[in-house]
Design an enzyme around this catalytic site. Structure first.
Site, mmCIF file in Angstrom:
data_model
loop_
_atom_site.group_PDB
_atom_site.id
_atom_site.type_symbol
_atom_site.label_atom_id
_atom_site.label_comp_id
_atom_site.label_asym_id
_atom_site.label_seq_id
_atom_site.Cartn_x
_atom_site.Cartn_y
_atom_site.Cartn_z
ATOM 1 N N SER A 262 0.854 -1.366 -0.075
ATOM 2 C CA SER A 262 -0.028 -0.032 -0.026
ATOM 3 C C SER A 262 0.856 1.229 -0.161
ATOM 4 O O SER A 262 2.235 1.392 0.073
ATOM 5 C CB SER A 262 -0.907 -0.010 1.139
ATOM 6 N N LYS A 263 0.216 2.271 -0.466
ATOM 7 C CA LYS A 263 0.897 3.754 -0.325
ATOM 8 C C LYS A 263 1.482 3.951 1.250
ATOM 9 O O LYS A 263 2.620 4.225 0.942
ATOM 10 C CB LYS A 263 -0.161 4.723 -0.416
ATOM 11 N N ARG A 264 0.893 3.276 2.222
ATOM 12 C CA ARG A 264 1.181 3.613 3.486
ATOM 13 C C ARG A 264 2.473 2.818 3.802
ATOM 14 O O ARG A 264 3.443 3.072 4.667
ATOM 15 C CB ARG A 264 0.353 3.064 4.358
#
Ligand code: GLU
Length: 507
Positions: A262-264
């Protein structure tokens, strides 16, 4: 699919924000497959969910594809025989199919208000609108025909839902996964047409794949749970023989642990997950992309191709033409592919090494300008770039690796020099200055020969002189071969730097 059908594939993103590298890989596999089979690659913008629509996201997607060299043959930007390619502009197409499904008994009107549904959710944990409760809810299965007609006549807001069959096992073939089965009891009666007349993704994707004559539907594995709804819709709409082949691509996984990257994860581990910088128009938040980090598009594409695919050999570097020639769905793995940023860096480094100067130059000059650094675009710049090219992992590294070619070192790594600094060495460099000043030609090999001869004369180990010399020219313990640096800096500048550094070393 019959052999005579022209291959048509689509990349169908929703314009909801930045483009994740998994999305670019889906576009890439579509593109490779289309090119390999001399088919068409379509870009379709799936923007029926107005709540998630983000201004600028469509153009951003097109820019990313252009940057990667994955130009669609048809799409909102290019037009084509199946235009429009934005689902919001195709709104009028969908209702008739939803109504057809109602008429044929495969779907039904549901008049439940959002409040009523909320009350149901409160009452029943894990409430799912489906075969278990639809007979008790406010819909055209449960209500009488007169009631339904009167509600419709009064333009009562309603949705159309698919009527999922109970107790059935639904199977279909996926070109990567083989036979995939679902228990229909686990799938709810998905909304097909919303109260505002917009289709949901489920209806729109099927209708448009049909109308656009799509032959192969490539998409991420995260869409697998939606597949039973789509398979049923193809059958219920009477289009089964035109259903595309399904190709659910493996997930791209976090480098550490399980689950989708994920972007996270990128923020947490310090690498980009988006193809290009993305600025959220609402919050103004900037998410970094591979392009701006100084990644070459060819390297990006090559790296993505290997996330879940290989050609069966050890080969890792492929040109786009080779990828087109070698790509095959049979060699795409079922298992998720772990994203490895070190490996991603390696790809870029390899591509920078073998790139032509003319390919690297514009991007590097743009980066430098963006940082307010002005360097002349001339022969000297070309020589610097040729010398440091092999040392760049990202184009962004250019300045760190080469600033000393354009300006004198601002500071010196004195800790590396001072503990071993002696009078003899000062003396050595003073003589070296006078010898270098007398040189008529100025080449790396001559500089090195003189340097070594003098060391021998003075009985100083060469190893004890090279590092101080490097620090004099560069400021630190890095950079290309030191005599190459001196040769490029030129006679006057090299001597000036030795003189200046001697003052520092002796203070
Ligand atoms: N609109 C979906 C997405 O955003 C497309 C999924 C599909 O290709 O069916 O990824």
């Amino acid at each position: 699919m019959s052999d005579t059908k022209k291959v048509r594939v689509r990349f169908a993103p929703s314009p909801t924000g930045g483009l994740h590298l998994g999305g670019v890989r889906t576009a890439l596999f579509n593109y490779l497959f289309a090119r390999k089979h001399k088919g068409d690659f379509v870009l379709r913008i799936e923007d029926t969910d107005q709540n998630r629509y983000v201004e600028g996201a469509e153009q951003y997607i097109i820019d990313c594809l252009t940057w990667c060299g994955l130009t669609p043959d048809e799409g909102p930007h290019a037009g084509g025989p199946f235009a429009p390619y934005r689902q919001s502009e195709r709104k009028e197409n969908y209702r008739q199919y939803a109504e057809q499904l109602v008429r044929d008994g495969y779907a039904y009107y549901a008049f439940d208000t959002p409040e009523e549904l909320e009350a149901q959710r409160q009452q029943t944990p894990n409430f799912r609108y489906g075969h278990g409760n639809r007979n008790f809810l406010r819909n055209s299965i449960n209500l009488s025909e007169t009631e339904v007609n009167s509600l419709l006549g009064q333009k009562t807001p309603h949705v159309i839902r698919i009527k999922m069959p109970a107790d059935e096992t639904l199977s279909f073939q996926d070109l990567i996964r083989g036979s995939v089965s679902f228990d229909t009891n686990l799938v709810d009666d998905k909304v097909l047409l919303k109260a505002d007349g917009m289709p949901t993704y489920h209806l729109a994707v099927v209708v448009d794949d049909y109308l656009m004559k799509i032959t192969h539907a490539f998409r991420g594995e995260e869409w697998l749970p939606s597949a039973p709804v789509h398979i049923l819709l193809w059958a219920y709409l009477g289009w089964k023989k035109d259903m595309p082949e399904w190709v659910h691509l493996p997930l791209i996984l976090k480098p550490d642990g399980n689950g989708k990257l994920s972007k996270r994860d990128g923020d947490r581990l310090g690498f980009p997950v988006y193809a290009m910088n993305w600025k959220d128009p609402k919050t103004g938040d900037l998410t970094k992309g591979f392009r701006e980090m100084g990644y070459l598009p060819e390297a990006f594409v090559n790296m993505l191709a290997l996330l879940g695919w290989n050609d069966g050999t050890e080969q890792e570097i492929f040109t786009m033409d080779e990828l087109i020639e070698k790509f095959s769905i049979e060699r795409v793995s079922k298992a998720g592919a772990k994203f490895d940023f070190e490996k991603a860096k390696w790809f870029n480094h390899e591509y920078i090494k073998k790139s032509s100067l003319s390919n690297l130059k514009p991007a590097i000059l743009t980066i430098l300008n963006g940082r307010g650094l002005s360097v002349p675009d001339d022969d000297y710049f070309d020589k610097v770039l040729a010398l440091v090219q092999d040392r760049l992992t990202f184009l962004q590294d250019f300045w760190d690796q080469s600033s000393f070619f354009f300006e004198q070192p601002k500071e010196y790594d004195l800790n590396a020099v001072k503990p071993k600094w002696t009078e003899d060495k000062t003396e050595y460099f003073n003589v070296l200055i006078s010898q270098y000043a007398n040189m008529k030609t100025w080449t790396a090999i001559e500089l090195e020969t003189l340097f070594k001869q003098l060391a021998e004369e003075k009985s100083i180990k060469i190893g004890e002189l090279m590092l101080p010399f490097r620090i004099m020219l560069v400021g630190g313990k890095f950079g290309p071969a030191v005599f190459d640096i001196a040769a490029l800096l030129g006679q006057g500048e090299t001597i000036k730097r030795i003189e200046k550094a001697l003052v520092e070393f002796n203070s």
